[in-house]
Design a protein around this motif. Structure first.
Motif, PDB file in Angstrom:
ATOM      1  N   GLN A 111     -34.979  35.548-100.593  1.00  0.00           N
ATOM      2  CA  GLN A 111     -35.234  36.644 -99.661  1.00  0.00           C
ATOM      3  C   GLN A 111     -35.395  37.949-100.426  1.00  0.00           C
ATOM      4  N   THR A 112     -36.346  38.738 -99.974  1.00  0.00           N
ATOM      5  CA  THR A 112     -36.526  40.069-100.551  1.00  0.00           C
ATOM      6  C   THR A 112     -36.777  41.083 -99.434  1.00  0.00           C
ATOM      7  N   PRO A 113     -36.369  42.327 -99.615  1.00  0.00           N
ATOM      8  CA  PRO A 113     -35.477  42.783-100.689  1.00  0.00           C
ATOM      9  C   PRO A 113     -34.033  42.366-100.413  1.00  0.00           C
ATOM     10  N   SER A 114     -33.156  42.608-101.343  1.00  0.00           N
ATOM     11  CA  SER A 114     -31.746  42.287-101.105  1.00  0.00           C
ATOM     12  C   SER A 114     -31.100  43.371-100.241  1.00  0.00           C
ATOM     13  N   HIS A 115     -31.622  44.592-100.350  1.00  0.00           N
ATOM     14  CA  HIS A 115     -31.095  45.685 -99.543  1.00  0.00           C
ATOM     15  C   HIS A 115     -32.250  46.601 -99.147  1.00  0.00           C
ATOM     16  N   GLN A 116     -32.319  46.922 -97.870  1.00  0.00           N
ATOM     17  CA  GLN A 116     -33.365  47.792 -97.350  1.00  0.00           C
ATOM     18  C   GLN A 116     -32.708  48.885 -96.513  1.00  0.00           C
ATOM     19  N   VAL A 117     -33.015  50.118 -96.882  1.00  0.00           N
ATOM     20  CA  VAL A 117     -32.543  51.247 -96.092  1.00  0.00           C
ATOM     21  C   VAL A 117     -33.759  51.864 -95.414  1.00  0.00           C
TER      22      VAL A 117
END
Lengths: 111, 114
Positions: free
Chosen positions: B6-12
């Motif tokens: 999965q991408t991204p690992s973190h999304q703000v």
């Protein structure tokens, strides 16, 4: 959607003792039941499953018991180890696609 | 060993913006899922996908959500206009097929809506 229920949010056991995690379900059409283990910030990892036509499945320290008449399954971990500390999710599969999860039980194994 | 990525690992993202969460399921798997987990809460089913169409969706999966398998390998979840309450970990999973109950999960994307 409360088809799969884990009524104990947490469980604490001593290292070397047995951990028993419980799960209840309401849908008699579920075909498979699975247990997943989840560490923080990681995806759930498959642990063990059982078909609805069986009442027990064993894999090393992990055993899952299914009581269809009571619509209840349990995961036994013997002996428990500190590395088993995680959140455990019960899941159930119906038919081809549908998979539902319980709320999870946080297991803490104390050294 | 094959895995779901999965991408991204973190999304703000800012409230009201569109986000696309991406997943690459295991290559020979036929069934795909999105789940989410709001911090401290249960893993909630969002949608299942088979044969290039949605098989089932939960009440959470409203008109703001959509899924796509644009190129036969990626499996995406789009949220059109994010709300604060969309902040959660989003997990993609794939499963080989009927008779193989085990689903494999990705590591998740943490979505933070500010």
């Amino acid at each position: 959607d409360q088809q799969v229920k884990q009524n104990s949010p947490s469980l604490s056991v001593q290292e070397g003792r047995i951990s028993i995690l419980n799960c209840d379900y309401t849908n008699s059409m579920f075909d498979y039941f699975l247990w997943y283990k989840k560490y923080p910030a990681e995806g759930p990892t498959f642990l063990i499953s059982i078909s609805s036509i069986k009442d027990k499945n064993e894999d090393g320290r992990f055993t899952v018991f299914l009581n269809k008449s009571a619509k209840h399954l349990s995961l036994h971990i013997v002996p428990s180890q500190p590395g088993d500390s995680a959140v455990y999710f019960c899941a159930a599969v119906e038919g081809v696609v549908d998979m539902r999860f319980g709320a999870g039980t946080r297991l803490t194994v104390k050294p | 060993e094959p895995e779901v990525t999965q991408t991204p690992s973190h999304q703000v993202t800012q409230m009201g913006q569109e986000v696309i969460l991406r997943c690459v399921p295991i290559s020979n798997h036929l069934y795909f899922y999105w789940y989410r987990q709001i911090l401290g809460q249960k893993v909630e089913f969002l949608v299942s996908f088979y044969n290039n169409e949605i098989s089932e969706k939960s009440e959470i999966f409203d008109d703001q959500f959509s899924v796509e398998r644009p190129d036969g390998s990626n499996f995406t979840l789009k949220i059109r206009s994010t709300k604060l309450e969309d902040s959660a970990m989003y997990f993609c999973a794939s499963r080989l097929g009927q008779g193989e109950a085990e689903a494999f999960f990705g590591q998740g994307t943490r979505l933070t809506v500010v």
